[in-house]
Design a protein around this motif. Structure first.
Motif, short mmCIF file in Angstrom:
data_model
loop_
_atom_site.label_atom_id
_atom_site.label_comp_id
_atom_site.label_asym_id
_atom_site.label_seq_id
_atom_site.Cartn_x
_atom_site.Cartn_y
_atom_site.Cartn_z
N PHE A 182 0.99 -0.99 -0.04
CA PHE A 182 0.04 0.00 0.04
C PHE A 182 0.94 1.24 -0.08
N LYS A 183 0.31 2.18 -0.41
CA LYS A 183 0.95 3.73 -0.22
C LYS A 183 0.88 4.14 1.24
N ALA A 184 1.67 5.01 1.92
CA ALA A 184 1.77 5.67 2.96
C ALA A 184 1.87 7.17 2.73
N GLY A 185 1.72 7.95 3.67
CA GLY A 185 2.21 9.35 3.70
C GLY A 185 1.40 10.12 3.07
N PHE A 186 -0.08 10.06 3.30
CA PHE A 186 -1.00 10.72 2.57
C PHE A 186 -0.74 12.37 3.23
N LYS A 198 -2.79 14.80 4.20
CA LYS A 198 -3.41 15.26 5.23
C LYS A 198 -3.15 14.44 6.39
N ASN A 199 -2.46 13.47 6.32
CA ASN A 199 -1.90 12.69 7.67
C ASN A 199 -0.56 12.77 7.97
N GLN A 200 -0.19 13.71 7.51
CA GLN A 200 1.35 13.96 7.84
C GLN A 200 1.41 15.47 8.32
N GLY A 249 -8.32 9.21 5.26
CA GLY A 249 -9.84 9.23 6.00
C GLY A 249 -10.05 8.42 7.11
N ILE A 250 -8.73 8.21 8.05
CA ILE A 250 -8.57 7.54 9.10
C ILE A 250 -9.65 8.60 10.41
N ASP A 251 -9.53 9.61 10.08
CA ASP A 251 -10.14 10.43 11.27
C ASP A 251 -11.51 10.10 11.72
N GLY A 303 -7.29 -1.17 13.41
CA GLY A 303 -6.28 -0.88 12.38
C GLY A 303 -5.06 -0.34 12.66
N HIS A 304 -3.88 -0.25 12.14
CA HIS A 304 -2.77 0.36 12.39
C HIS A 304 -2.68 1.79 12.31
N ALA A 305 -3.31 2.32 11.41
CA ALA A 305 -3.27 3.65 11.11
C ALA A 305 -4.39 4.32 12.35
N ALA A 358 -2.50 4.47 15.69
CA ALA A 358 -1.61 5.43 15.59
C ALA A 358 -2.17 6.89 15.68
N ALA A 359 -3.28 7.35 14.93
CA ALA A 359 -3.95 8.42 14.50
C ALA A 359 -4.40 8.98 15.96
N ARG A 360 -4.66 8.09 16.99
CA ARG A 360 -5.28 8.36 18.11
C ARG A 360 -4.45 9.33 18.93
N ALA A 361 -3.13 9.38 18.81
CA ALA A 361 -2.20 10.10 19.45
C ALA A 361 -1.38 11.16 18.54
N ASN A 362 -1.80 11.30 17.39
CA ASN A 362 -1.12 11.98 16.39
C ASN A 362 -1.88 13.30 15.90
N ARG A 363 -2.64 13.71 16.94
CA ARG A 363 -3.25 15.01 16.64
C ARG A 363 -3.07 16.01 17.82
N ASP A 364 -2.94 17.40 17.73
CA ASP A 364 -2.94 18.04 18.81
C ASP A 364 -4.47 18.29 19.00
N LEU A 390 5.88 13.62 11.06
CA LEU A 390 6.28 14.01 9.72
C LEU A 390 7.03 12.42 9.27
N ARG A 391 6.51 11.59 8.67
CA ARG A 391 6.98 10.10 8.51
C ARG A 391 7.77 10.17 7.11
N ARG A 392 9.07 9.68 6.99
CA ARG A 392 9.68 9.77 5.52
C ARG A 392 10.14 8.21 5.45
N HIS A 451 13.18 1.22 7.02
CA HIS A 451 13.87 2.29 7.83
C HIS A 451 12.77 3.31 8.11
N PHE A 452 12.51 3.77 9.34
CA PHE A 452 11.42 4.62 9.83
C PHE A 452 11.80 5.84 10.20
N PRO A 453 12.23 6.93 9.54
CA PRO A 453 12.58 8.24 10.14
C PRO A 453 11.19 8.90 10.42
N ALA A 508 0.45 4.58 21.20
CA ALA A 508 -1.00 4.32 20.79
C ALA A 508 -1.07 3.05 19.86
N MET A 509 -0.07 3.16 19.02
CA MET A 509 0.23 1.96 18.12
C MET A 509 0.23 0.65 18.70
N ASN A 510 0.87 0.31 19.96
CA ASN A 510 0.96 -0.68 20.45
C ASN A 510 -0.32 -1.19 20.86
C1 HEM Z 1 6.21 -1.80 8.02
C2 HEM Z 1 5.69 -0.76 8.68
C3 HEM Z 1 4.69 0.16 8.36
C4 HEM Z 1 3.76 0.30 7.14
C5 HEM Z 1 3.84 -0.65 5.98
C6 HEM Z 1 2.70 1.33 7.57
C7 HEM Z 1 2.11 1.72 6.73
C8 HEM Z 1 1.04 2.77 7.04
C9 HEM Z 1 0.03 3.03 6.27
C10 HEM Z 1 -0.31 2.46 4.88
C11 HEM Z 1 -0.67 4.22 6.84
C12 HEM Z 1 -2.28 4.75 6.46
C13 HEM Z 1 -1.64 5.95 5.58
C14 HEM Z 1 -0.84 7.09 5.99
O1 HEM Z 1 -1.43 7.85 6.55
O2 HEM Z 1 0.32 6.97 5.84
C15 HEM Z 1 0.05 4.50 8.16
C16 HEM Z 1 -0.35 5.25 8.94
C17 HEM Z 1 0.38 5.85 10.04
N1 HEM Z 1 1.21 5.07 10.41
FE1 HEM Z 1 2.38 3.46 9.57
N2 HEM Z 1 3.32 1.89 8.96
C18 HEM Z 1 4.42 1.20 9.28
C19 HEM Z 1 4.85 1.41 10.75
C20 HEM Z 1 4.68 2.36 11.43
C21 HEM Z 1 5.22 2.56 12.70
C22 HEM Z 1 6.35 1.91 12.93
C23 HEM Z 1 4.94 3.68 13.14
C24 HEM Z 1 5.46 4.36 14.36
C25 HEM Z 1 4.73 4.88 15.10
C26 HEM Z 1 3.80 4.40 12.44
C27 HEM Z 1 2.92 5.30 12.38
C28 HEM Z 1 1.82 5.64 11.58
C29 HEM Z 1 1.15 6.91 11.79
C30 HEM Z 1 1.55 8.19 13.01
C31 HEM Z 1 0.32 7.03 10.84
C32 HEM Z 1 -0.77 7.93 10.57
C33 HEM Z 1 -2.01 8.00 11.37
C34 HEM Z 1 -2.56 9.20 11.05
O3 HEM Z 1 -3.46 9.29 10.35
O4 HEM Z 1 -2.57 9.94 12.27
N3 HEM Z 1 3.54 3.41 11.15
N4 HEM Z 1 1.09 3.55 8.18
#
Ligand code: HEM
Length: 432
Positions: free
Chosen positions: A233-237, A239-241, A308-310, A327-329, A332-338, A346-348, A361-363, A378-380
């Motif tokens: 999948f894509k990441a880093g939309f 509005k979610n950065q 659309g996670i909000d 869900g993962h996003a 994580a989103a629970r703690a990712n807003r002020d 800002l994930r790169r 690699h997760f900077p 929150a992600m745990n």
């Molecule tokens: C292989 C590992 C990972 C993959 C493939 C992945 C993928 C994704 C995807 C597809 C999204 C939803 C789209 C987006 O908003 O970018 C997302 C959201 C997010 N992920 Fe990950 N992620 C990974 C690891 C992590 C880790 C280690 C963290 C650390 C905290 C993390 C934090 C977040 C956050 C903060 C969001 C945004 C949620 C929001 O909208 O606030 N992710 N990730």
């Protein structure tokens, strides 16, 4: 421009991973005909924020920033004990100036930054100002045992051109005489030694190209061709950065800088691809609502500039109870807003095939490392494990598939302080 043919991309990726002068010369032999855009000697025209990459990165059709395709991480130790000297600082700055002069600050030239660890700042008698939020790295979940990166400095090189990151690395280490036609008159080899070197890639096509024979990816080449990441999948939309403004330290001696958490996560994607279907992958990576409502097509390009996670955050406990998953996003989103709804991190991130293992690699950039730690907590999703189907690593986002191997924290100072800064935000150099 980069010749994007599959064979050429595979070759350059292998060359970045292999590194070294031999790889570089092989690479230069095959360098694309298009010249690499040159840098500038007008250093004052460069932005003060080292992390100001977004306006010079490529973007997709929706305006989402695309992290440069090829990346090298150099973990460096100072060769001497105690605080750095003015001579070491002047050498370091001159070596960095070679990169400024050689490459345009863009994804077609070179984007880079240098950060310093808490351990580096301990070389000084005084401490960092308290408001600089830069703790030592630590385990961020009850189920991980990462190695901690405590080297003095982390140099991060990024470009859409593999030959550029390789040559820039060689220039910094004094292994070439010229970089993009600019004389390498100073290098870091007398000041730092390289403790570790890690490499990676991201962008449509690259994970798929790299998947065969990689530890962590099952047989059958399951990674979709167009996916920028191994998980499909894509990441880093957009509005979610967080914006670059938001993650910038706004006061004190390091104003204009940011903090960087750098994790490395091993991926084991056998079950992800062999046991799960697309519906469940969407449920686990985004949220049950995304799967149920069919919000994600293919790799998720249809989401535009917002995952659309909000809309899915408040229903997380209900989702756990009715779908048996969270869900993962969504977590994580629970703690990712002020309080005003601004995104904090800002994930790169980018993928790696170092040592023939699939990893990420997760900077992450944020004003202070505690913001990152809170999002990771929150992600745990430990707070949701009282729901019987959700366990610490099962049905709990993507935790079943990722394993933290390294964690490090760094302060990325503003450019004016990028060469061995003091704790008080000075960088005095010999000869000034
Ligand atoms: C292989 C590992 C990972 C993959 C493939 C992945 C993928 C994704 C995807 C597809 C999204 C939803 C789209 C987006 O908003 O970018 C997302 C959201 C997010 N992920 Fe990950 N992620 C990974 C690891 C992590 C880790 C280690 C963290 C650390 C905290 C993390 C934090 C977040 C956050 C903060 C969001 C945004 C949620 C929001 O909208 O606030 N992710 N990730």
């Amino acid at each position: 421009m980069f010749d994007g043919s599959p064979s050429r991309r595979a070759f350059l990726k292998a060359a970045v991973a292999a590194g070294g002068a031999a790889a570089l010369s092989a690479c230069l032999d095959r360098a694309p005909d298009d010249p690499v855009p040159a840098g500038t000697a007008e250093f004052d025209t460069l932005p003060d924020r080292q992390h100001a990459w977004n306006d010079v990165c490529a973007t997709d059709d929706h305006g989402n920033v695309e992290v440069p395709h090829h990346q090298i991480l150099l973990y460096l130790d100072l060769s001497s004990d105690g605080p750095p000297t003015e001579d070491q600082r002047a050498t370091t700055e001159q070596a960095f100036h070679v990169l400024d002069r050689a490459y345009e600050r863009s994804h077609e030239g070179l984007l880079w930054s240098v950060g310093y660890s808490p351990r580096y700042f301990q070389r000084f008698d005084e401490s960092l100002p308290e408001r600089v939020d830069l703790p030592e790295p630590r385990a961020l979940s009850p189920f991980e045992t990462p190695d901690f990166d405590r080297q003095d400095a982390l140099v991060h090189l990024a470009s859409d051109r593999a030959d550029v990151v390789l040559e820039a690395e060689q220039a910094l280490l004094g292994e070439v005489d010229e970089a993009n036609g600019v004389a390498v008159d100073t290098d870091l080899s007398g000041v730092f030694s390289v403790d570790d070197r890690r490499t990676g890639f991201v962008g449509a096509g690259l994970p798929a190209k790299h998947q065969s024979d990689l530890n962590g990816i099952p047989d059958g080449n399951p990674v979709p061709k167009q996916s920028p990441l191994f998980m499909g999948f894509k990441a880093g939309f957009a509005k979610n950065q967080a914006t670059e403004d938001y993650v910038t330290i706004d006061e004190g001696p390091f104003a204009g800088g940011t903090t960087k958490h750098m994790a490395n996560l091993r991926q084991r994607l056998k079950d992800w691809y062999d046991e799960e279907d697309q519906y469940h992958r969407i449920m686990k990576l985004f949220s049950p609502g995304h799967a149920e409502q069919g919000l994600v097509e293919g790799i998720g390009d249809n989401l535009g500039d917002d995952s659309g996670i909000d809309a899915m955050v408040d229903r997380i406990r209900e989702d756990a109870e009715s779908f048996g998953h969270v869900g993962h996003a969504q977590k994580a989103a629970r703690a990712n807003r002020d309080d005003e709804g601004n995104v904090k991190l800002l994930r790169r991130h980018f993928e790696s095939a170092d040592d023939d293992v699939a990893s990420l690699h997760f900077p992450s950039l944020q004003r202070g490392i505690s913001d990152f730690e809170a999002v990771r907590e929150a992600m745990n999703g430990t707070d949701l494990t009282d729901v019987p189907t959700v366990r610490q690593r099962v049905n709990n986002g993507i935790l079943e598939y990722i394993f933290a191997k390294h964690r490090g924290n760094f302060l990325v100072p503003p450019r004016r302080l990028r060469a061995l800064p003091t704790v008080t935000g000075d960088a005095p150099m010999s000869g000034e």
